[in-house]
Design an enzyme around this catalytic site. Structure first.
Site, PDB file in Angstrom:
ATOM      1  N   LYS A 207       0.746  -1.051   0.011  1.00  0.00           N
ATOM      2  CA  LYS A 207      -0.166   0.102  -0.009  1.00  0.00           C
ATOM      3  C   LYS A 207       0.993   1.279  -0.156  1.00  0.00           C
ATOM      4  O   LYS A 207       1.543   1.282   0.847  1.00  0.00           O
ATOM      5  CB  LYS A 207      -1.058   0.038   1.130  1.00  0.00           C
ATOM      6  N   GLY A 259       7.490   4.522   7.764  1.00  0.00           N
ATOM      7  CA  GLY A 259       6.630   5.691   8.314  1.00  0.00           C
ATOM      8  C   GLY A 259       6.851   6.455   9.501  1.00  0.00           C
ATOM      9  O   GLY A 259       8.027   6.323   9.983  1.00  0.00           O
ATOM     10  N   SER A 260       5.868   6.882   9.960  1.00  0.00           N
ATOM     11  CA  SER A 260       5.927   7.700  11.363  1.00  0.00           C
ATOM     12  C   SER A 260       6.296   6.857  12.419  1.00  0.00           C
ATOM     13  O   SER A 260       5.473   5.497  12.580  1.00  0.00           O
ATOM     14  CB  SER A 260       4.768   8.747  11.557  1.00  0.00           C
ATOM     15  N   THR A 261       7.154   7.096  13.496  1.00  0.00           N
ATOM     16  CA  THR A 261       7.176   6.449  14.610  1.00  0.00           C
ATOM     17  C   THR A 261       5.816   6.120  15.389  1.00  0.00           C
ATOM     18  O   THR A 261       5.382   5.018  15.963  1.00  0.00           O
ATOM     19  CB  THR A 261       8.227   7.170  15.887  1.00  0.00           C
ATOM     20  N   GLY A 264       3.896   3.353  13.563  1.00  0.00           N
ATOM     21  CA  GLY A 264       4.936   2.049  13.965  1.00  0.00           C
ATOM     22  C   GLY A 264       4.426   1.647  15.283  1.00  0.00           C
ATOM     23  O   GLY A 264       4.523   0.157  15.391  1.00  0.00           O
ATOM     24  N   GLU A 281      10.817   0.922   9.775  1.00  0.00           N
ATOM     25  CA  GLU A 281      11.508   1.919   9.398  1.00  0.00           C
ATOM     26  C   GLU A 281      11.055   3.360   9.669  1.00  0.00           C
ATOM     27  O   GLU A 281      10.112   3.765   9.135  1.00  0.00           O
ATOM     28  CB  GLU A 281      11.973   1.893   7.820  1.00  0.00           C
ATOM     29  N   CYS A 315      13.669  10.747   5.726  1.00  0.00           N
ATOM     30  CA  CYS A 315      13.650  10.624   7.174  1.00  0.00           C
ATOM     31  C   CYS A 315      15.154  10.721   7.873  1.00  0.00           C
ATOM     32  O   CYS A 315      15.168  10.950   9.155  1.00  0.00           O
ATOM     33  CB  CYS A 315      13.104   8.970   7.468  1.00  0.00           C
ATOM     34  N   GLU A 412      10.690  15.557  15.231  1.00  0.00           N
ATOM     35  CA  GLU A 412      10.863  15.323  13.739  1.00  0.00           C
ATOM     36  C   GLU A 412       9.838  16.618  13.022  1.00  0.00           C
ATOM     37  O   GLU A 412       8.601  16.311  13.163  1.00  0.00           O
ATOM     38  CB  GLU A 412      10.710  13.887  13.273  1.00  0.00           C
TER      39      GLU A 412
HETATM   40  P1  NAP Z   1       2.685   7.583   8.173  1.00  0.00           P
HETATM   41  O1  NAP Z   1       1.497   8.763   8.525  1.00  0.00           O
HETATM   42  O2  NAP Z   1       3.095   6.894   9.455  1.00  0.00           O
HETATM   43  O3  NAP Z   1       2.201   6.835   7.128  1.00  0.00           O
HETATM   44  C1  NAP Z   1       3.110   5.920   6.546  1.00  0.00           C
HETATM   45  C2  NAP Z   1       2.197   4.584   5.961  1.00  0.00           C
HETATM   46  O4  NAP Z   1       1.348   3.976   6.839  1.00  0.00           O
HETATM   47  C3  NAP Z   1       1.089   5.447   4.875  1.00  0.00           C
HETATM   48  O5  NAP Z   1       0.798   4.548   3.871  1.00  0.00           O
HETATM   49  C4  NAP Z   1      -0.278   5.335   5.959  1.00  0.00           C
HETATM   50  O6  NAP Z   1      -1.220   5.466   5.035  1.00  0.00           O
HETATM   51  C5  NAP Z   1      -0.067   4.229   6.636  1.00  0.00           C
HETATM   52  N1  NAP Z   1      -0.884   4.161   7.583  1.00  0.00           N
HETATM   53  C6  NAP Z   1      -1.293   5.355   8.628  1.00  0.00           C
HETATM   54  N2  NAP Z   1      -2.005   4.854   9.693  1.00  0.00           N
HETATM   55  C7  NAP Z   1      -1.735   3.554   9.616  1.00  0.00           C
HETATM   56  C8  NAP Z   1      -2.233   2.480  10.599  1.00  0.00           C
HETATM   57  N3  NAP Z   1      -2.798   2.619  11.776  1.00  0.00           N
HETATM   58  N4  NAP Z   1      -1.935   1.191  10.445  1.00  0.00           N
HETATM   59  C9  NAP Z   1      -1.143   0.814   9.210  1.00  0.00           C
HETATM   60  N5  NAP Z   1      -0.814   1.680   8.266  1.00  0.00           N
HETATM   61  C10 NAP Z   1      -1.276   3.073   8.515  1.00  0.00           C
HETATM   62  O7  NAP Z   1       3.869   8.535   7.655  1.00  0.00           O
HETATM   63  P2  NAP Z   1       4.088   9.445   6.576  1.00  0.00           P
HETATM   64  O8  NAP Z   1       3.362  10.843   7.049  1.00  0.00           O
HETATM   65  O9  NAP Z   1       3.262   8.782   5.202  1.00  0.00           O
HETATM   66  O10 NAP Z   1       5.679   9.471   6.203  1.00  0.00           O
HETATM   67  C11 NAP Z   1       6.436  10.461   6.861  1.00  0.00           C
HETATM   68  C12 NAP Z   1       7.038   9.616   8.154  1.00  0.00           C
HETATM   69  O11 NAP Z   1       7.869   8.479   7.486  1.00  0.00           O
HETATM   70  C13 NAP Z   1       8.140  10.402   8.879  1.00  0.00           C
HETATM   71  O12 NAP Z   1       8.060  10.359  10.332  1.00  0.00           O
HETATM   72  C14 NAP Z   1       9.475   9.887   8.404  1.00  0.00           C
HETATM   73  O13 NAP Z   1      10.563  10.011   8.871  1.00  0.00           O
HETATM   74  C15 NAP Z   1       9.144   8.259   8.176  1.00  0.00           C
HETATM   75  N6  NAP Z   1      10.077   7.821   7.198  1.00  0.00           N
HETATM   76  C16 NAP Z   1      10.709   6.888   7.476  1.00  0.00           C
HETATM   77  C17 NAP Z   1      11.894   6.158   6.646  1.00  0.00           C
HETATM   78  C18 NAP Z   1      12.780   5.141   7.294  1.00  0.00           C
HETATM   79  O14 NAP Z   1      13.147   4.668   6.028  1.00  0.00           O
HETATM   80  N7  NAP Z   1      13.116   5.141   8.245  1.00  0.00           N
HETATM   81  C19 NAP Z   1      11.590   6.544   5.235  1.00  0.00           C
HETATM   82  C20 NAP Z   1      10.632   7.548   4.849  1.00  0.00           C
HETATM   83  C21 NAP Z   1       9.822   7.893   5.832  1.00  0.00           C
HETATM   84  P3  NAP Z   1      -1.901   7.227   4.705  1.00  0.00           P
HETATM   85  O15 NAP Z   1      -0.939   7.678   3.891  1.00  0.00           O
HETATM   86  O16 NAP Z   1      -3.268   6.876   4.138  1.00  0.00           O
HETATM   87  O17 NAP Z   1      -1.875   7.916   6.114  1.00  0.00           O
END
Ligand code: NAP
Ligand code: MG
Length: 501
Positions: A207, A259-261, A264, A281, A315, A412
């Site tokens: 997804k 995605g976000s902590t 996670g 991650e 990130c 962050e």
């Molecule tokens: P996010 O809100 O955590 O979303 C990541 C993914 O998870 C999206 O596809 C999101 O769908 C989905 N999601 C949301 N709520 C969920 C739930 N309850 N259960 C399962 N999946 C769910 O993060 P983001 O705002 O898209 O991305 C930014 C964050 O990602 C930052 O904190 C960044 O540091 C981190 N990041 C980390 C890395 C790494 O390699 N460590 C790389 C890139 C980004 P939706 O889009 O529909 O909300």
């Protein structure tokens, strides 16, 4: 040491240090927009399940937009629990029927094929990545798309060599992997997830993030063109609840999340007590450390690259700068001068350094942090560029004189915002750099190899760059410590989370 320079065009006094190579900050480039007529988008995208595009059971679609002008690019399906179940079932059947039984060298051929087609269609993919995600075309063309192809090439090579990678350990695939990715590197993150899963013999339900589904859907078309057995890769779009349904599905064996902590942690809780394997991650807040003996001009370029290119939507962005006291004044004035040359604007223009912020929501989050920093009493510096009237944009920003306790230092922001702290000794900077919940990456700038080795052993970060920043390679593992997650992607290490021994 200092010159006050009157920049006539900007009608602004700028402070630069003697020896700064360029005092004419305000070059103007003619627009150089990349053509977009070769990027073919459908009006509406369905879910890619079992090798076909199918209508969602939810019957719902949502608009996906171009964040640089807020125009609608396409409508995308919203997968509900029923759709998730269909996708997981398709992946399970494909695993049992074809993928598990297929000789590894045959599997490799499919993965090579995907890599080749990504290469062939790289121009189109780069344009769509910039249209949907807001990142400068220079980034998507020169980094995202080629690196995505490289990941498929690299892992295709491993598929029939797993016994050599893990001698005498008889590695076996897990089954169905549910993979959830964010919006900052849409196609590249899909490649990071799908390539090692297929190479190790697993099938996939992926997804993409709600705001950047289009290159993942293009990848679905590529996978269809490559004739992968139906159901080996399924790509479904939707919101957080779609992701949550994937995580909870009982027929899933492995979860890979970037995605976000916060999300996670939710995922980890929801699989407690199950046998599902997981890699996370998550966020980061990297320290980029500049010592007095560093090559200062290169360091300034590395700092700019580390936080401003790609709008800070990285990130591992070098979002906390630590400068040794003796060179702080010089580094800050050179940074300001270099920031004046950064071009913020149309992501499709080849001259653009900072494109659009990915969404209105994210822009508002960044703006709220700018207020927090100012209210914390920090000196805020922004480049004097003008921002486009439409779309979501943010000026490159410095917070000078930051302290360890500031929220802008601890949390962050995920935008083009750099906090600057100074330090005197190595011990002090190690303590400050590590005193944070995250531990994804760090940067060190110094002339002394011994200092680099000393720091790399003491900084608690998964990746540390020395005299460079934000360099990636499929052969090199990537991942975090502490609240930045666990598990590694890339390299030989990236195979392990998809195998049992
Ligand atoms: P996010 O809100 O955590 O979303 C990541 C993914 O998870 C999206 O596809 C999101 O769908 C989905 N999601 C949301 N709520 C969920 C739930 N309850 N259960 C399962 N999946 C769910 O993060 P983001 O705002 O898209 O991305 C930014 C964050 O990602 C930052 O904190 C960044 O540091 C981190 N990041 C980390 C890395 C790494 O390699 N460590 C790389 C890139 C980004 P939706 O889009 O529909 O909300
Ligand atoms: Mg989200």
């Amino acid at each position: 040491m200092h010159l006050e320079v009157q920049n006539k065009k900007l009608n602004k006094t700028m402070s630069i240090t003697k020896g700064t190579p360029n005092t004419d900050f305000n070059w103007e480039y003619a627009p150089a927009p990349e053509a977009k007529d070769h990027a073919k988008l459908k009006k509406q995208y369905d879910l890619f399940i079992n090798g076909e595009f199918v209508k969602p059971n939810s019957k719902k679609y949502y608009n996906t937009i171009n964040p640089s002008n807020e125009e609608v690019l396409a409508q995308v399906a919203e997968a509900n629990e029923k759709d998730v179940d269909l996708a997981v079932t398709a992946a399970r059947n494909a695993y049992e029927k074809y993928w598990k039984k297929m000789p590894a060298k045959e599997r490799a051929k499919y993965i090579f094929r995907i890599a080749r087609v990504i290469q062939e269609r790289s121009r189109e993919l780069a344009v769509i990545e910039s249209l949907n995600g807001g990142k400068p075309i220079r980034e998507s063309r020169d980094f995202d798309i080629p690196t995505a192809a490289n990941h498929f090439f690299y892992y295709a090579g491993w598929a029939d060599k797993l016994e050599y990678a893990f001698p005498n350990r008889h590695p076996q695939s897990l089954g169905v992997a549910a993979q959830i990715i964010p919006w900052n590197f849409p196609l590249l993150m899909a490649a990071w997830k799908i390539a090692p899963a297929l190479a190790t013999g697993n099938t996939v339900v992926l997804k993409p993030a709600e705001s950047t589904p289009l290159t993942a859907l293009k990848l679905a078309e590529i996978i269809q063109d490559c004739d992968l057995p139906p159901g080996v890769v399924n790509i479904i779009t939707g919101f957080g609840n779609t992701g949550a349904a994937m995580v909870k599905h009982p027929n899933v064996n492995k979860i890979a999340f970037t995605g976000s902590t916060d999300v996670g942690k939710i995922i980890q809780k929801s699989i407690a007590g199950t046998t599902k394997k997981i890699t996370l991650e998550l966020g980061g807040k990297a320290a980029n450390i500049v010592f007095e003996d560093a090559p200062i001009n290169q360091a300034v370029e590395g700092i700019i690259n580390g936080i401003f290119f790609n709008q800070g939507h990285v990130c591992c962005a070098g979002s906390r700068l630590f400068v040794q006291e003796g060179v702080a004044e010089e580094v800050i004035s050179k940074l300001k001068a270099r920031m004046e040359t950064l071009i913020v604007g149309d992501p499709l223009d080849k001259n653009t350094d900072l494109g659009a912020i990915n969404s209105k929501e994210q822009l508002e989050k960044i703006q709220s942090f700018l207020k927090i920093g100012v209210n914390e009493g920090l000196e805020m510096y922004q480049s004097s560029c003008s921002l486009p009237k439409k779309g979501f944009f943010c000026k490159p920003t410095l917070f000078i004189g930051a302290a360890q306790s500031n929220r802008v230092v601890q949390e962050e922001i995920f935008g083009p915002v750099l906090t600057i702290q100074t330090f005197r000794t190595i011990e002090e900077v190690i303590e400050k750099a590590n005193n944070i919940p995250y531990g994804l990456s760090a940067g060190v700038w110094t002339d002394k190899g011994s200092k680099i080795f000393n720091l790399t052993s003491k900084l608690r970060a998964g990746v540390i760059w020395a005299n460079t920043y934000n360099k990636f390679d499929p052969t090199s593992p990537f991942g975090g410590y502490k609240e930045s997650g666990f598990g590694r992607e890339g390299g030989l290490h990236g195979l392990m989370p998809y195998l049992k021994f």
